[in-house]
Enzyme design. Structure first.
Site, PDB file in Angstrom:
ATOM      1  N   CYS A 198       0.847  -1.193   0.000  1.00  0.00           N
ATOM      2  CA  CYS A 198       0.000   0.000   0.000  1.00  0.00           C
ATOM      3  C   CYS A 198       0.885   1.248   0.000  1.00  0.00           C
ATOM      4  O   CYS A 198       1.882   1.326   0.715  1.00  0.00           O
ATOM      5  CB  CYS A 198      -0.914  -0.008   1.222  1.00  0.00           C
ATOM      6  SG  CYS A 198      -1.927   1.487   1.393  1.00  0.00           S
ATOM      7  N   CYS A 201       0.379   2.893   3.746  1.00  0.00           N
ATOM      8  CA  CYS A 201       0.641   2.285   5.054  1.00  0.00           C
ATOM      9  C   CYS A 201       1.523   1.053   5.005  1.00  0.00           C
ATOM     10  O   CYS A 201       1.656   0.355   5.997  1.00  0.00           O
ATOM     11  CB  CYS A 201      -0.673   1.930   5.757  1.00  0.00           C
ATOM     12  SG  CYS A 201      -1.541   0.530   4.993  1.00  0.00           S
ATOM     13  N   CYS A 334      -4.305 -32.540 -14.418  1.00  0.00           N
ATOM     14  CA  CYS A 334      -3.135 -33.409 -14.265  1.00  0.00           C
ATOM     15  C   CYS A 334      -2.328 -33.061 -13.026  1.00  0.00           C
ATOM     16  O   CYS A 334      -1.604 -33.902 -12.495  1.00  0.00           O
ATOM     17  CB  CYS A 334      -2.263 -33.350 -15.518  1.00  0.00           C
ATOM     18  SG  CYS A 334      -1.889 -31.675 -16.078  1.00  0.00           S
ATOM     19  N   HIS A 823       1.401 -29.018 -18.771  1.00  0.00           N
ATOM     20  CA  HIS A 823       0.956 -30.366 -18.429  1.00  0.00           C
ATOM     21  C   HIS A 823       1.905 -30.958 -17.388  1.00  0.00           C
ATOM     22  O   HIS A 823       3.099 -30.646 -17.378  1.00  0.00           O
ATOM     23  CB  HIS A 823       0.959 -31.225 -19.702  1.00  0.00           C
ATOM     24  CG  HIS A 823       0.485 -32.629 -19.510  1.00  0.00           C
ATOM     25  ND1 HIS A 823      -0.706 -32.934 -18.892  1.00  0.00           N
ATOM     26  CD2 HIS A 823       1.037 -33.825 -19.870  1.00  0.00           C
ATOM     27  CE1 HIS A 823      -0.868 -34.248 -18.875  1.00  0.00           C
ATOM     28  NE2 HIS A 823       0.184 -34.808 -19.455  1.00  0.00           N
TER      29      HIS A 823
END
Length: 864
Positions: A198, A201, A334, A823
């Site tokens: 951020c 902060c 897979c 794969h």
């Protein structure tokens, strides 16, 4: 057929006693008519499938009696599918065969049949237990109307897993009225693929990217289960820039978009274009090939990898029987198949789930499809029984030779029910996209942990203790702590490649070809010694923001990690994946000479040495460090960081609340004080004056602790405890949750919901419920306070310590450019020979590609 005498009787009268138990499926009811809850039997199996007419659960012939005995439910619909090869006439054309009037709509064929060569006929009948009276269907004229309606509804209902799609709320989300008219600022902002925080902060979670100007700001606490200080909303109020996207939800398929002006989640039809403006290229994240597997943009880079890992250039011999059952790919599943094949090659998993099969099935709940132990036992039995991996009949082989065909006769099992259960509620695994096998492995281990309370825990075979040693660079004093882990992640240092000159030459040629629009050179794969990976893994690491209890201040720290115990099975992941600047996940193209035998003995932790001095067991002080007072009867008046108080007051918070925030966070700065304010601002005394205890009030003794800091005592950060207690959870339960999750707020919240307060037992459960740590030693919490007691943990059954010498028995390989594509294939060593598991195909391996693996599995060598 048994029951013929009864068939002539009035069927309506016969069914009267069972009418209250026969239901018509309602909206939302799932009809399990394609798969048994306890096995992989289906309507295509020899015994068919029995569907309960009350619960609509499906059971194979072997398991339907159990359901009848447990529930007393007597009426089942028996479904049988007959698959036949089409007969051919003299002209060679297929002769159409008449089909049954009723077919089981939406059933998927479990076999890999060519639809043009085969046809099927469906048969349905009602069966009444325990006497097995059979009523063929349809029997509309003789059956009561309610039964006819129920039978029709079951026959025409979609099968459970065709109906069940990922629960998408996107259908209800409307397109934002700002999406099409959004004009983005040309301010040169480019969002990196990682390291976000951020801008106001330093928060690193629950971050939102404003689509107008590229500002990265945190959301509000508990908006989606994560922390935040509301800076994204503040930014909208200041700028009126309405649309923001949550950074960690961006995938090739979309992202979560919120409209501050419309105050709801919205759709952005131009999200890809809007993200591309800030350097995030969604379209390049994922590409598909025609065979359904994902592949990378430049497929030429890894054509050889695809062939080598799958051993596609060789005539591999298929194997059948127990332990050689394949798993059908359900669409980029897979990653699941490879992980489960290896887990069920581990004796502890076999013993827990398959060895206890009957007990698990007998004590399963009324809905076994939602029971983790049942579905694990079902999958394990399916893989190990050999029932679904039988060699072809001689007649089938002869017919193939005569027709000069070479079809894959291995069919494998389809784990639809298992996948639906273990991925339920998970935003990634519940999708049909490719996922990271390593993340799924840790997910399954976590599920095993959660579901093994009071029982044998097979994941203990992977569980080990890590000793972390942190040294303060200024005082040279040290702190030792221990934590649980399940996997070590080894870096792949490209700079250690043995073919560096070749790599540099290739890179120069590639750039030249790119500039001149020429043909790129043949890719060169980096060759990295395994010893270099292990060396990089053991090197000391700098600890950012280390708080030295000796100095009572932040200092430079150095951390080293070693094994406090060695598990029975060691999982080693090679860190091959990273992100490019365009946000496209990339895989480092490299080979590693991973050894068959691994000796980690020299990495055994040694504990505190005689010449070492420990850091004091103190945490950052909760009260002021230098209390001052005017007389003995006055209140303590600690020195307070007035600058931090004024910074908070300028944000609009009450002055007294700001003073309390700075006081209770021990003068640790405005950021921590701000977090305290957000967590406590709803409390009734939020703006009341700060009331300090009298010096005469009883309190913790400070005789041994003149600084006023508090002993560590495994206590999590007070601000984290405050956040959880502000949400209504008891303090003790909140502390327990944080301890069990390495002080991770998001995990702690999940832990609380899965561990009701009354289930807490003793301090040992702090250790037993620790979730798998998906980080390497070097990337774990740099100074976690989740210290494990070696006396309790090391000697308990949860850690199976032994020698640090191992032998490779399995590995998972990845083909493709990123974990989001490609794969997975696994190789497992069984009966002294390597076997390749490539989805439903199981064959003897000729050349196991050990140097291209992604996750390696070692078993401990016996001490003899």
């Amino acid at each position: 057929m048994r029951g013929n005498a009864k068939m002539a009787a009035d069927l309506g009268e016969l069914l009267v006693p069972y009418m209250p138990t026969i239901r018509v499926p309602r909206t939302g009811d799932r009809v399990f008519k394609s798969e048994c809850a306890f096995s992989f039997d289906s309507p295509e199996s020899e015994g068919g499938l029995y569907v309960c007419m009350n619960t609509f659960l499906g059971f194979g012939r072997e398991h339907v009696e159990r359901h009848y005995r447990k529930t007393g439910q007597s009426v089942y619909m028996h479904l049988k599918r007959h698959v036949k090869e089409k007969t051919t006439g003299a002209a060679g054309g297929a002769i159409p065969r008449r089909r049954n009037g009723k077919v089981f709509l939406d059933l998927e064929l479990n076999r890999d049949f060519n639809g043009e060569d085969f046809e099927y006929e469906d048969e349905a009948k009602l069966v009444i237990f325990p006497d097995h009276f059979e009523i063929p269907l349809p029997n509309i004229e003789e059956l009561p109307a309610l039964v006819t309606i129920a039978c029709d509804a079951v026959l025409n209902a979609p099968s459970a897993y065709k109906k069940q799609e990922p629960e998408s709320w996107e259908e209800e989300i409307q397109v934002s009225r700002h999406a099409r008219s959004l004009r983005q600022l040309n301010n040169g902002v480019r969002i990196p693929p990682s390291g976000w925080k951020c801008q106001k902060c330093e928060m690193r979670e629950n971050l939102w990217l404003n689509l107008k100007d590229g500002a990265v700001l945190c959301g509000k606490w508990f908006f989606d289960g994560s922390g935040g200080n509301g800076h994204a909303l503040e930014h909208y109020k200041e700028t009126n820039y309405p649309l923001a996207v949550k950074l960690d939800t961006i995938t090739p398929d979309g992202a979560d978009v919120y409209s501050f002006e419309e105050e709801e989640a919205v759709l952005d039809p131009h999200i890809s274009e809007h993200l591309s403006h800030f350097g995030i290229d969604m379209l390049q994240m994922q590409k598909r090939t025609e065979n359904g597997h994902h592949t990378e943009n430049n497929s030429r880079l890894r054509v050889s990898e695809w062939e080598v890992i799958q051993e596609s250039g060789m005539k591999l011999k298929m194997v059948y029987g127990s332990g050689y059952t394949g798993i059908k790919n359900l669409g980029d599943s897979c990653y699941l198949s490879t992980v489960m094949q290896i887990l069920f090659s581990v004796p502890d998993f076999q013993r827990m789930f398959v060895g206890n099969l009957q007990r698990i099935f007998d004590y399963s709940p009324l809905d076994p499809t939602q029971d983790f132990a049942t579905q694990m036992a079902k999958l394990g039995h399916g893989l190990l029984s050999g029932q679904y991996s039988k060699p072809p009949m001689k007649s089938e082989l002869i017919e193939q030779v005569m027709k000069e065909e070479h079809k894959h006769l291995q069919r494998g099992i389809s784990p639809r029910m298992f996948k639906a259960l273990v991925s339920k509620g998970h935003p990634e695994f519940s999708s049909n996209r490719q996922q990271d096998a390593h993340e799924f492995l840790l997910h399954v281990i976590n599920l095993v942990e959660r579901n093994s309370t009071g029982l044998e825990n097979p994941s203990d075979s992977f569980r080990f203790l890590v000793e972390e040693r942190i040294q303060c660079c200024q005082t040279r004093r040290v702190r030792y702590s221990q934590r649980v882990d399940y996997c070590i992640q080894l870096p792949a240092p490209i700079e250690a490649a043995t073919n560096r000159e070749e790599l540099l030459a290739y890179e120069a040629k590639r750039k030249e070809a790119e500039e001149n629009m020429g043909t790129p050179p043949e890719p060169v794969r980096a060759r990295i010694p395994f010893t270099a990976c292990l060396q990089a893994f053991t090197e000391p690491e700098n600890v950012p923001d280390f708080w030295s209890s000796a100095l009572q201040a932040k200092s430079a720290g150095v951390k080293t990690s070693r094994f406090a115990s060695f598990p029975e099975y060691m999982i080693v992941q090679i860190k091959k994946f990273t992100f490019g600047v365009d946000w496209v996940p990339k895989k480092l193209d490299l080979t590693i000479d991973v050894p068959d035998f691994l000796d980690l003995s020299r990495l055994r932790a040694t504990g505190l040495q005689a010449d070492e001095e420990e850091l004091p067991d103190l945490m950052p002080p909760i009260v002021g460090l230098k209390p001052s007072f005017k007389n003995m009867n006055s209140l303590c008046a600690p020195e307070m960081d007035e600058t931090a108080v004024m910074q908070l007051a300028e944000m609009g918070f009450p002055l007294e609340a700001c003073r309390k925030a700075v006081y209770y966070t021990g003068n640790m700065g405005p950021e921590m004080a701000f977090n305290w304010i957000i967590a406590h601002m709803e409390e009734p005394d939020f703006a009341e004056p700060l009331t300090l205890p009298s010096l005469m009030d009883p309190g913790p003794s400070t005789s041994d602790n003149p600084t006023g800091a508090t002993p560590i005592g495994n206590s999590p950060p007070e601000e984290s405890v405050a956040i959880l207690t502000s949400m209504g959870f008891p303090r003790a339960h909140s502390i327990h949750a944080l301890k069990a999750t390495n002080n991770n707020l998001e995990r702690a919240l999940d832990w609380i919901f899965t561990h009701p307060e009354e289930e807490e037992t003793d301090a040992l459960s702090d250790m037993a419920d620790t979730e798998p740590n998906d980080n390497a030693f070097s990337s774990a919490n740099s100074h976690s306070d989740n210290t494990l007691s070696p006396d309790r943990e090391g000697s308990g059954s949860r850690v199976k310590d032994g020698a640090g010498r191992y032998e490779l028995f399995a590995f998972i390989s990845h083909i493709g450019a990123s974990t989001m594509s490609g794969h997975y294939v696994c190789h497992i060593k069984k009966e002294g020979r390597w076997v390749i598991y490539n989805d439903h195909k199981v064959c003897l391996s000729e050349r196991p590609p050990k140097d291209l693996g992604y996750i390696y599995f070692y078993h401990r060598l016996s001490s003899s």
